[in-house]
Design an enzyme around this catalytic site. Structure first.
Site, PDB file in Angstrom:
ATOM      1  N   HIS A   1       6.555  -1.909  -9.550  1.00  0.00           N
ATOM      2  CA  HIS A   1       6.545  -3.056  -8.641  1.00  0.00           C
ATOM      3  C   HIS A   1       5.336  -2.971  -7.703  1.00  0.00           C
ATOM      4  O   HIS A   1       4.587  -3.937  -7.548  1.00  0.00           O
ATOM      5  CB  HIS A   1       7.849  -3.103  -7.837  1.00  0.00           C
ATOM      6  CG  HIS A   1       7.803  -3.984  -6.633  1.00  0.00           C
ATOM      7  ND1 HIS A   1       7.752  -5.358  -6.703  1.00  0.00           N
ATOM      8  CD2 HIS A   1       7.768  -3.699  -5.308  1.00  0.00           C
ATOM      9  CE1 HIS A   1       7.702  -5.867  -5.491  1.00  0.00           C
ATOM     10  NE2 HIS A   1       7.704  -4.887  -4.622  1.00  0.00           N
TER      11      HIS A   1
ATOM     12  N   ASP B   1     -22.530 -21.907 -10.379  1.00  0.00           N
ATOM     13  CA  ASP B   1     -21.567 -21.000 -11.007  1.00  0.00           C
ATOM     14  C   ASP B   1     -21.707 -19.650 -10.325  1.00  0.00           C
ATOM     15  O   ASP B   1     -22.433 -19.512  -9.347  1.00  0.00           O
ATOM     16  CB  ASP B   1     -21.849 -20.871 -12.523  1.00  0.00           C
ATOM     17  CG  ASP B   1     -20.593 -20.446 -13.282  1.00  0.00           C
ATOM     18  OD1 ASP B   1     -19.964 -19.453 -12.867  1.00  0.00           O
ATOM     19  OD2 ASP B   1     -20.236 -21.112 -14.274  1.00  0.00           O
TER      20      ASP B   1
ATOM     21  N   TRP C   1       3.808   4.063  -5.957  1.00  0.00           N
ATOM     22  CA  TRP C   1       2.449   3.535  -6.184  1.00  0.00           C
ATOM     23  C   TRP C   1       1.399   4.411  -5.504  1.00  0.00           C
ATOM     24  O   TRP C   1       0.223   4.337  -5.801  1.00  0.00           O
ATOM     25  CB  TRP C   1       2.338   2.075  -5.725  1.00  0.00           C
ATOM     26  CG  TRP C   1       1.967   1.887  -4.278  1.00  0.00           C
ATOM     27  CD1 TRP C   1       2.819   1.901  -3.229  1.00  0.00           C
ATOM     28  CD2 TRP C   1       0.658   1.684  -3.744  1.00  0.00           C
ATOM     29  NE1 TRP C   1       2.130   1.707  -2.070  1.00  0.00           N
ATOM     30  CE2 TRP C   1       0.798   1.573  -2.345  1.00  0.00           C
ATOM     31  CE3 TRP C   1      -0.616   1.573  -4.285  1.00  0.00           C
ATOM     32  CZ2 TRP C   1      -0.282   1.373  -1.494  1.00  0.00           C
ATOM     33  CZ3 TRP C   1      -1.700   1.377  -3.427  1.00  0.00           C
ATOM     34  CH2 TRP C   1      -1.533   1.277  -2.054  1.00  0.00           C
TER      35      TRP C   1
ATOM     36  N   SER D   1     -12.686  -3.556 -13.452  1.00  0.00           N
ATOM     37  CA  SER D   1     -12.592  -5.012 -13.302  1.00  0.00           C
ATOM     38  C   SER D   1     -12.862  -5.431 -11.858  1.00  0.00           C
ATOM     39  O   SER D   1     -13.655  -6.343 -11.603  1.00  0.00           O
ATOM     40  CB  SER D   1     -11.199  -5.461 -13.732  1.00  0.00           C
ATOM     41  OG  SER D   1     -10.926  -6.738 -13.249  1.00  0.00           O
ATOM     42  N   SER D   2     -12.219  -4.744 -10.916  1.00  0.00           N
ATOM     43  CA  SER D   2     -12.412  -5.112  -9.508  1.00  0.00           C
ATOM     44  C   SER D   2     -13.850  -4.917  -9.074  1.00  0.00           C
ATOM     45  O   SER D   2     -14.401  -5.740  -8.344  1.00  0.00           O
ATOM     46  CB  SER D   2     -11.532  -4.249  -8.607  1.00  0.00           C
ATOM     47  OG  SER D   2     -10.202  -4.507  -8.853  1.00  0.00           O
TER      48      SER D   2
ATOM     49  N   HIS E   1      -6.506   3.034   2.736  1.00  0.00           N
ATOM     50  CA  HIS E   1      -6.535   2.234   3.941  1.00  0.00           C
ATOM     51  C   HIS E   1      -7.469   1.040   3.856  1.00  0.00           C
ATOM     52  O   HIS E   1      -7.061  -0.080   4.137  1.00  0.00           O
ATOM     53  CB  HIS E   1      -6.756   3.042   5.211  1.00  0.00           C
ATOM     54  CG  HIS E   1      -6.387   2.204   6.388  1.00  0.00           C
ATOM     55  ND1 HIS E   1      -5.086   1.876   6.673  1.00  0.00           N
ATOM     56  CD2 HIS E   1      -7.139   1.503   7.262  1.00  0.00           C
ATOM     57  CE1 HIS E   1      -5.055   1.035   7.685  1.00  0.00           C
ATOM     58  NE2 HIS E   1      -6.277   0.792   8.068  1.00  0.00           N
TER      59      HIS E   1
ATOM     60  N   GLU F   1      -8.164  -0.408   1.246  1.00  0.00           N
ATOM     61  CA  GLU F   1      -7.454  -1.277   0.299  1.00  0.00           C
ATOM     62  C   GLU F   1      -6.532  -2.249   1.034  1.00  0.00           C
ATOM     63  O   GLU F   1      -6.394  -3.409   0.649  1.00  0.00           O
ATOM     64  CB  GLU F   1      -6.663  -0.411  -0.695  1.00  0.00           C
ATOM     65  CG  GLU F   1      -5.678  -1.159  -1.576  1.00  0.00           C
ATOM     66  CD  GLU F   1      -6.337  -2.016  -2.653  1.00  0.00           C
ATOM     67  OE1 GLU F   1      -7.524  -1.773  -2.930  1.00  0.00           O
ATOM     68  OE2 GLU F   1      -5.670  -2.910  -3.185  1.00  0.00           O
TER      69      GLU F   1
ATOM     70  N   TYR G   1      -7.084  -3.573   3.838  1.00  0.00           N
ATOM     71  CA  TYR G   1      -7.925  -4.665   4.341  1.00  0.00           C
ATOM     72  C   TYR G   1      -8.430  -5.536   3.208  1.00  0.00           C
ATOM     73  O   TYR G   1      -8.619  -6.742   3.375  1.00  0.00           O
ATOM     74  CB  TYR G   1      -9.077  -4.098   5.181  1.00  0.00           C
ATOM     75  CG  TYR G   1      -8.563  -3.551   6.485  1.00  0.00           C
ATOM     76  CD1 TYR G   1      -8.333  -4.408   7.554  1.00  0.00           C
ATOM     77  CD2 TYR G   1      -8.240  -2.213   6.630  1.00  0.00           C
ATOM     78  CE1 TYR G   1      -7.818  -3.939   8.740  1.00  0.00           C
ATOM     79  CE2 TYR G   1      -7.711  -1.738   7.802  1.00  0.00           C
ATOM     80  CZ  TYR G   1      -7.506  -2.598   8.858  1.00  0.00           C
ATOM     81  OH  TYR G   1      -6.984  -2.128  10.025  1.00  0.00           O
TER      82      TYR G   1
ATOM     83  N   SER H   1      -8.311 -19.256   8.070  1.00  0.00           N
ATOM     84  CA  SER H   1      -9.356 -19.809   8.932  1.00  0.00           C
ATOM     85  C   SER H   1      -9.938 -21.089   8.360  1.00  0.00           C
ATOM     86  O   SER H   1     -10.652 -21.807   9.046  1.00  0.00           O
ATOM     87  CB  SER H   1     -10.479 -18.788   9.126  1.00  0.00           C
ATOM     88  OG  SER H   1      -9.950 -17.619   9.686  1.00  0.00           O
TER      89      SER H   1
ATOM     90  N   HIS I   1      -3.593   8.122   9.336  1.00  0.00           N
ATOM     91  CA  HIS I   1      -2.362   7.684  10.020  1.00  0.00           C
ATOM     92  C   HIS I   1      -1.243   7.433   9.004  1.00  0.00           C
ATOM     93  O   HIS I   1      -0.114   7.202   9.398  1.00  0.00           O
ATOM     94  CB  HIS I   1      -2.609   6.466  10.916  1.00  0.00           C
ATOM     95  CG  HIS I   1      -3.009   5.220  10.211  1.00  0.00           C
ATOM     96  ND1 HIS I   1      -3.910   4.341  10.725  1.00  0.00           N
ATOM     97  CD2 HIS I   1      -2.642   4.696   9.025  1.00  0.00           C
ATOM     98  CE1 HIS I   1      -4.065   3.327   9.881  1.00  0.00           C
ATOM     99  NE2 HIS I   1      -3.304   3.531   8.844  1.00  0.00           N
ATOM    100  N   HIS I   2      -1.579   7.473   7.734  1.00  0.00           N
ATOM    101  CA  HIS I   2      -0.524   7.413   6.714  1.00  0.00           C
ATOM    102  C   HIS I   2       0.091   8.786   6.487  1.00  0.00           C
ATOM    103  O   HIS I   2       0.997   8.933   5.680  1.00  0.00           O
ATOM    104  CB  HIS I   2      -1.091   6.912   5.384  1.00  0.00           C
ATOM    105  CG  HIS I   2      -1.625   5.513   5.449  1.00  0.00           C
ATOM    106  ND1 HIS I   2      -0.870   4.417   5.142  1.00  0.00           N
ATOM    107  CD2 HIS I   2      -2.835   5.032   5.817  1.00  0.00           C
ATOM    108  CE1 HIS I   2      -1.597   3.321   5.293  1.00  0.00           C
ATOM    109  NE2 HIS I   2      -2.791   3.668   5.712  1.00  0.00           N
TER     110      HIS I   2
ATOM    111  N   THR J   1      -8.323  -6.673  14.953  1.00  0.00           N
ATOM    112  CA  THR J   1      -7.440  -7.391  14.033  1.00  0.00           C
ATOM    113  C   THR J   1      -6.531  -8.324  14.820  1.00  0.00           C
ATOM    114  O   THR J   1      -6.327  -9.479  14.446  1.00  0.00           O
ATOM    115  CB  THR J   1      -6.567  -6.407  13.234  1.00  0.00           C
ATOM    116  OG1 THR J   1      -7.412  -5.353  12.761  1.00  0.00           O
ATOM    117  CG2 THR J   1      -5.915  -7.096  12.064  1.00  0.00           C
TER     118      THR J   1
ATOM    119  N   LYS K   1      -7.796 -11.790  16.234  1.00  0.00           N
ATOM    120  CA  LYS K   1      -7.953 -12.904  15.295  1.00  0.00           C
ATOM    121  C   LYS K   1      -6.811 -13.896  15.463  1.00  0.00           C
ATOM    122  O   LYS K   1      -7.005 -15.103  15.365  1.00  0.00           O
ATOM    123  CB  LYS K   1      -7.954 -12.394  13.871  1.00  0.00           C
ATOM    124  CG  LYS K   1      -9.234 -11.717  13.482  1.00  0.00           C
ATOM    125  CD  LYS K   1      -9.082 -11.207  12.072  1.00  0.00           C
ATOM    126  CE  LYS K   1     -10.267 -10.411  11.645  1.00  0.00           C
ATOM    127  NZ  LYS K   1     -11.498 -11.153  11.730  1.00  0.00           N
TER     128      LYS K   1
ATOM    129  N   ARG L   1      12.913   5.378   2.383  1.00  0.00           N
ATOM    130  CA  ARG L   1      12.497   4.441   1.346  1.00  0.00           C
ATOM    131  C   ARG L   1      12.598   5.116  -0.019  1.00  0.00           C
ATOM    132  O   ARG L   1      12.761   6.321  -0.117  1.00  0.00           O
ATOM    133  CB  ARG L   1      11.064   3.956   1.592  1.00  0.00           C
ATOM    134  CG  ARG L   1      10.015   5.025   1.455  1.00  0.00           C
ATOM    135  CD  ARG L   1       8.690   4.596   2.028  1.00  0.00           C
ATOM    136  NE  ARG L   1       7.946   3.808   1.046  1.00  0.00           N
ATOM    137  CZ  ARG L   1       6.601   3.748   1.021  1.00  0.00           C
ATOM    138  NH1 ARG L   1       5.881   4.424   1.892  1.00  0.00           N
ATOM    139  NH2 ARG L   1       5.988   3.005   0.133  1.00  0.00           N
TER     140      ARG L   1
END
Lengths: 478, 192, 64, 533
Positions: free
Chosen positions: D81, D110, D146, D174-175, D258, D260, D262, D273, D307-308, D333, D336, D455
């Site tokens: 998931h 294009d 994950w 790909s990314s 991290h 990621e 963002y 926006s 911080h994770h 952040t 905004k 979790r």
């Protein structure tokens, strides 16, 4: 140190934490806990929570006001401003100020949590897939703590108890008002040991040692869980801490040590014939001589003689059986609940060698212990042990999980050489997930589970293992 | 310049960036190790201590050093510190040993990985002689004494008054055999 | 050089999340990208150093 | 610079001005609109697959006890998931939106590298096909979360981990190709007069996101390569037995992870926006601040990763550093949100479906941000870490955050893509069902997390039962309401009132200057840019 901490914690708290007690009772909120640290953490949590609520109220208030009043349907015409550096600077500075104010008490609490000074009690906590092992380092006390919720409860076949999934067979017993250090590590993958009421959560990492500490202020039972995904049964390795008074703790340590010593006597000590005779004479005089007379000649007509009797010089097993289980319909009692295995072994040995019986046979305590382990009992206990220690991987039906854990139905290991079977359970299998169970299960439990595996699910090999075989098992005797 | 040429140049730069970042991922391993050794992050300690003995012994305070042994997975050895707790003066040289027994019927190889807690104490626990990270073979039933000599750096801050050194014993028999098989093809049969 | 300091200033204010339209026009007409990247790196490093110093200070205070 | 010559160069293989016929159109297309559509359809498919897995999880958690799945399979569900939603749904959706809109927003004919564009899309179905097939392997699909922490994902992983690693490599490639393409397009393909400072904020946020992708996807590729080597080639990067360190894995992973976060939210900022000014009929407040703050967030996202990992046993100094740094970078952040509200202030607002999603984004993302602020407090994080509080936090940021912004974007630009006006009734129904469903699902998770539910567990203690049941009901409401979305999109493609070129009254920007539906080739001659943003 103490005063500065208090200054650091500052005036920000106090007022804000008052309304929180109500929350805790609803089970919606973080527990306040029973340590100074947990209370600090709780008040930090409540402070930051109310700060967030305040921010949200202001921000959303302005937003909703705008959504309501500045809508086209109410005839609002859009203004043209799109920049105002002053406003932007102000609304940036305010959050920064709030955060700096929050950082101060947070840092103070964090520093307190990291106090590395010496503790009165060191407990080593080792995470295993999927159980915890606790070593009281100064006491030579060590045990595993397994989930004790039954599989039937988990699979909804029986009522779930109050502490469903949060109960274990052996609690981590700790004294109150004592600085206790936890030294955490793991045996296989990363686990994380958490008790919310103590505000202690620390990862247990294989190969590395972490530490944390606590001083529990209130006796009670505090429950927690593993919080780092550690494989299949990650959800089934709870932590139960039982905080008791210092006196009760001392008594508990004494009891658990005595139990361990008694066990060691049984399994560990090799008894010589002489030792058994000496001990046996004492026991005989205390427990048997009243009827069978000190000289073993009994009271004719009332109590049979033992000297040269068929029982005392005949088949050992029959002799053991009558002492252990008594003889129904006679005055001969069952001694299994009255005498320890050592005492029974000694007295039987004595009876077989005193008064000229001289069979020369020594009966070991293990033989006595084996007596009470007939096939039925081995299978019953084996099924329990299997459910607790094996079913997680090999599955309750013994089918295993293809590709991960081998099945046990009809396989070589359970159908083949019994020695190899015992060995893999006792010593594990290097390079696989199969653990060595010798430190986790008692010889009785291992004997039972091996017997169970060999006879359950249609394996029906028919043989059984006695605890004494397991107790004296040495990987070398393959 | 044409857009195509611009794009080519830009793409080349971005691809280079990608490759560099991929390399950086790997570079994080040595960077991390250096960082750990400097800061004691994670309680890691230098592989072999070759430290000089300090001249000064601080008699005014003692530091409690606790040794613990941990087994990884189904490691069947017995492995115990000779003495579990030492009270040492900073600067004082202390000798100790771990005793390892291989109770199995197989010859085995083990490796002991050290870890110190609290991690900031790692840099003050100096080991002059140690078996850390050494491969320790033991024949079936054999016992070996694994000596170590250590001292506490007198620079150790006041608030560190208790240090724990753990050794986790890993069974690396299989890896060792693979390595041996790779190293020499001289038909060296495993003793298993 | 002037444009470099102006880039520094812009970057610094961007760390706060505030920038004026005027400064932005200035940046995009006269600024050079390399100056922004450089000042970004320098200021990010400075930010790290400052936070580290604060941490050192806090620890010194706590462990006295 | 001239866009004419690049047009000539890349379009010489199809001089006609319509798409090729049949399947080959989709296999061989180099048209940014076709590829954008494929990305979006793929993302929708993955969203439904990943969502079904979430429903399996929620169904099992509806009541205490094990009813539907075994713990092993439960772990596979949580892992798949997460992976599918992050790499298969959210990221491709943003890339799809970028493909469709970036060239149209900057007046380019294009993408800069159309063939690579085709390739970077077509890698994805294979990567995820492989990942999904691991569900049928012996030992099952990846089951280590994950975040795949070693050694659970190395020494103790099922055999399928190797396929997982290759799938991650493929998504990474790909990314990265997608990101390179977007950077090249934005920097080199802008119409004359479309200076950087005039670019719409969506283009800006994507430019910065693309740089982030180029910086961190290779690190992810590096970390899975190290895993691969540990598993198959006897190295021990993460194995303590060989002198490695399982904690190193977490450092490298979160160094990727991290930024990621963002990557998954900056394009959403861009979308919101664009939408809020349109429906407030007022220019975006503080455009300059937004651009600069986005850039600095990207920079600073590289120094807060640990911080994770507050509970991993870092030294005190490390904990303090990452706590302070995290708290400080929360500010750019946070402000905004103030900018969006200031945009609405004294506007002339209407509440069409895209606006509803954008407003829900602002509110719910703010709630997610505030719980993020709580998580930044390290001592309190000891109590929050790896509980449902964290689950609530990041789902608030990702579902009503990233996903709602994607929905808002789809509703906003759908008339431009299909040429048909939106069915507002169905759109609003979808919105309210989603909004209610999302909150019923994730809000109670805060409570069960604080009350102590870890979790990633398949079963839980009885005191968590009520809120879990509520969350499961919410999940099914949310999940099923997405079928309205699918229906609405398909209906819109097939029929509907003809949409005008500028179908939203307050919309600004080049994409609204072309007819609806947008012709297969737009801006073959560069448009004339005036002062507008």
């Amino acid at each position: 140190m103490e005063t500065r901490k208090n200054i650091l914690r500052g005036s920000l708290f106090g007022a804000l934490t008052m309304p929180s007690a109500a929350f805790a009772e609803w089970g919606l909120n973080m527990p306040v806990g029973v340590t100074e640290i947990s209370r600090s953490v709780f008040s930090l949590h409540m402070t930051i929570f109310w700060v967030c609520v305040a921010i949200a109220v202001v921000v959303f208030g302005v937003m909703f006001y705008s959504m309501f009043h500045h809508r086209k349907s109410r005839g609002a015409k859009s203004a043209h401003f799109h920049e105002n550096t002053t406003v932007e600077v102000i609304w940036t500075i305010i959050p920064v100020a709030i955060l700096v104010a929050m950082a101060v008490p947070s840092a103070a609490t964090l520093i307190e949590m990291y106090d590395p000074s010496d503790a009165e009690i060191d407990v080593q906590i080792t995470g295993y897939q999927w159980k915890w092992k606790y070593d009281y380092l100064d006491e030579e006390v060590s045990f595993f703590s397994n989930l004790s919720t039954s599989r039937d409860a988990i699979y909804n076949a029986e009522q779930k108890g109050e502490n469903y999934l949060l109960e274990v067979d052996k609690h981590l017993v700790l004294p109150v008002d004592t600085k206790i250090r936890f030294l955490l590590t793991a045996n296989d993958v990363i686990h994380s040991w958490w008790v919310p009421d103590l505000a202690v959560k620390k990862d247990a990492i294989p190969g590395f040692i972490n530490e944390s500490w606590t001083i529990i202020e209130k006796p009670g039972i505090y429950r927690g869980q593993c919080t780092e995904l550690c494989g299949k049964d990650h959800g089934y390795m709870p932590v139960v801490v039982e905080a008791v008074s210092k006196e009760d703790y001392a008594a508990w340590v004494a009891t658990i040590k005595a139990e361990a010593a008694a066990k060691a006597d049984l399994a560990g000590k090799t008894w010589t014939l002489d030792e058994l005779m000496t001990e046996g004479e004492q026991v005989y005089l205390k427990a048997c001589a009243a009827c069978h007379m000190p000289n073993g000649e009994g009271l004719p007509g009332a109590f049979p003689a033992l000297k040269n009797s068929p029982i005392a010089v005949g088949d050992v097993a029959a002799h053991i059986d009558i002492v252990v289980n008594g003889k129904p319909g006679t005055a001969m009692q069952a001694y299994k609940d009255q005498l320890s295995a050592v005492e029974m072994a000694a007295v039987i040995t004595y009876e077989r060698n005193a008064w000229g019986n001289n069979t020369g046979e020594a009966v070991t305590p293990n033989q006595i212990a084996d007596m009470s382990w007939d096939m039925d009992r081995l299978m019953t206990v084996g099924e329990e042990v299997y459910g607790k220690a094996c079913a997680a991987c090999h599955q309750p039906n013994g089918q295993g999980i293809p590709g991960a854990f081998p099945g046990l139905v009809g396989t070589d290991i359970v159908m083949g050489d019994i020695g190899a079977h015992i060995d893999i359970v006792v010593n594990g299998k290097a390079g696989s997930a199969m653990q060595a169970f010798k430190d986790q299960l008692s010889p009785e439990e291992i004997a039972a589970v091996v017997t169970y595996e060999r006879n359950a699910w249609g394996n029906n090999v028919g043989d059984s293992v006695k605890p004494s075989t397991v107790a004296s098992w040495n990987g070398g005797e393959k | 310049m044409s857009v195509a040429a611009d794009t080519k140049k830009l793409v080349a730069r971005l691809v280079l960036g990608t490759v560099l970042m991929f390399g950086f991922g790997f570079a994080m391993v040595p960077i991390y190790n250096v960082f750990c050794e400097i800061t004691g992050l994670n309680g890691k300690i230098t592989r072999t201590g070759e430290s000089e003995q300090p001249l000064v012994v601080n008699q005014d305070r003692t530091v409690k050093v606790r040794f613990i042994s941990v087994f990884n997975e189904e490691m069947p050895w017995e492995f115990e510190p000779m003495q579990k707790v030492y009270q040492v003066n900073p600067g004082q040289m202390q000798q100790t040993a771990f005793v390892a027994t291989n109770p199995t019927a197989n010859n085995m190889v083990a490796q002991a990985i050290p870890s110190v807690s609290p991690s900031e104490a790692a840099q003050y626990l100096q080991k002059v002689n140690c078996f850390c990270f050494d491969r320790q073979p033991l024949d079936a039933g054999a016992t070996a004494e694994m000596p170590m000599v250590f001292f506490i750096d007198p620079e150790i801050p006041e608030h560190l008054d208790s240090i724990t050194l753990s050794y986790t014993l890993f069974d690396i028999t299989d890896q060792q055999q693979v390595a041996e098989a790779k190293n020499d093809n001289n038909d060296k049969r495993s003793t298993l | 050089m002037n444009s470099f300091f102006s880039a520094m200033r812009s970057t610094l204010s961007s760390f706060l999340g505030v920038q004026s339209e005027k400064q932005r026009e200035e940046d995009f007409t006269n600024g050079k990208p390399i100056h922004f990247i450089a000042s970004g790196l320098i200021l990010a490093a400075a930010f790290v150093v400052v936070v580290m110093l604060v941490v050192e200070g806090v620890l010194a205070l706590a462990q006295k | 610079m001239s866009t004419a010559d690049i047009t000539a160069e890349h379009h010489d293989d199809h001089h006609d001005h319509g798409p090729a016929k049949g399947l080959s159109r989709w296999f061989f297309t180099t048209n940014h609109k076709d590829i954008g559509s494929m990305y979006l359809w793929f993302s929708l498919a993955m969203f439904l697959v990943g969502g079904s897995m979430a429903l399996v999880i929620r169904a099992e958690l509806f009541q205490p006890g094990l009813q539907l799945v075994e713990p092993g399979f439960f772990n596979q569900m949580t892992t798949m998931h997460g992976l599918i939603m992050v790499f298969g749904a959210v990221m491709p959706a943003f890339v799809g939106l970028a493909n469709w809109m970036v060239p149209m927003m900057i007046g380019a004919p294009d993408m800069a590298l159309p063939r690579m564009n085709n390739w970077s899309f077509w890698i994805l179905p294979f990567a995820f096909g492989m990942l999904l097939l691991t569900l049928f392997m012996d030992g099952g699909a990846p089951n280590f979360g994950w975040t795949f922490y070693a050694p659970l994902s190395t020494t103790y992983a099922p055999d399928s981990v190797t396929f997982f690693i290759f799938a991650v490599h493929m998504m990474g490639v790909s990314s990265i190709m997608g990101a390179i393409n977007i950077v090249a397009t934005i920097l080199n393909m802008r119409a004359p007069g479309m200076t950087l400072m005039k670019m719409p904020l969506f283009v800006w946020t994507w430019l910065i996101t693309a740089y982030l992708l180029i910086a961190v996807m290779p690190v992810l590729a590096g970390v899975v390569t190290m895993m691969l080597m540990d598993i198959h080639f006897g190295t021990s990067f993460f194995d303590a037995a060989g002198g490695g360190d399982p904690v190193l894995f977490q450092h490298v992973f979160w160094f990727f992870g991290h930024p990621e976060v963002y990557i998954m939210i900056l394009p959403a900022f861009g979308i919101v926006s664009a939408i809020i000014p349109t429906f407030a009929r007022k220019q975006l407040f503080g455009y300059a601040s937004m651009v600069y703050a986005t850039a600095s967030i990207a920079f600073l996202s590289f120094i807060v990763w640990a911080h994770h990992m507050f509970t991993v046993g870092m030294p005190l100094a490390g904990e303090l550093f990452f706590m302070f740094a995290t708290m400080l970078i929360a500010v750019p952040t946070g402000v905004k949100v103030f900018n969006w509200i200031a945009t609405m202030w004294r506007g002339s607002m209407t509440f069409e479906t895209p606006m509803l999603f954008a407003l829900a984004f602002v509110i719910l993302f703010t709630i997610g941000g505030l719980s993020g602020l709580m998580l930044a407090i390290a001592p309190a994080d000891f109590q929050y870490h790896d509980t449902y509080f964290v689950v609530a936090h990041f789902h608030y940021v990702l579902v009503p955050g990233a996903i709602f912004s994607i929905m808002a974007a789809v509703y906003y630009w759908l008339p431009k893509w299909t040429g048909h006006q939106l069915n507002e009734g169905a759109g609003k129904f979808h919105f309210w069902m989603s909004f209610i469903g999302v909150n019923i699902t994730f809000f109670p998770m805060h409570f069960i997390g604080l009350a102590g539910m870890p979790r990633r567990i398949p079963d839980y203690a009885l005191q968590f039962a009520d809120f879990n049941a509520i969350a499961s009901v919410g999940a099914f409401i949310f999940g099923l309401s997405q079928l309205i979305f699918v229906w609405n999109v398909i209906q819109n493609i097939r029929s509907g009132k003809k949409a005008e070129a500028k179908c939203w009254e307050g919309a600004e920007g080049l994409e609204w200057s072309v007819p609806s539906p947008a012709p297969y080739h737009t801006f073959t001659t560069p448009p004339q840019i005036e002062g507008a943003k």
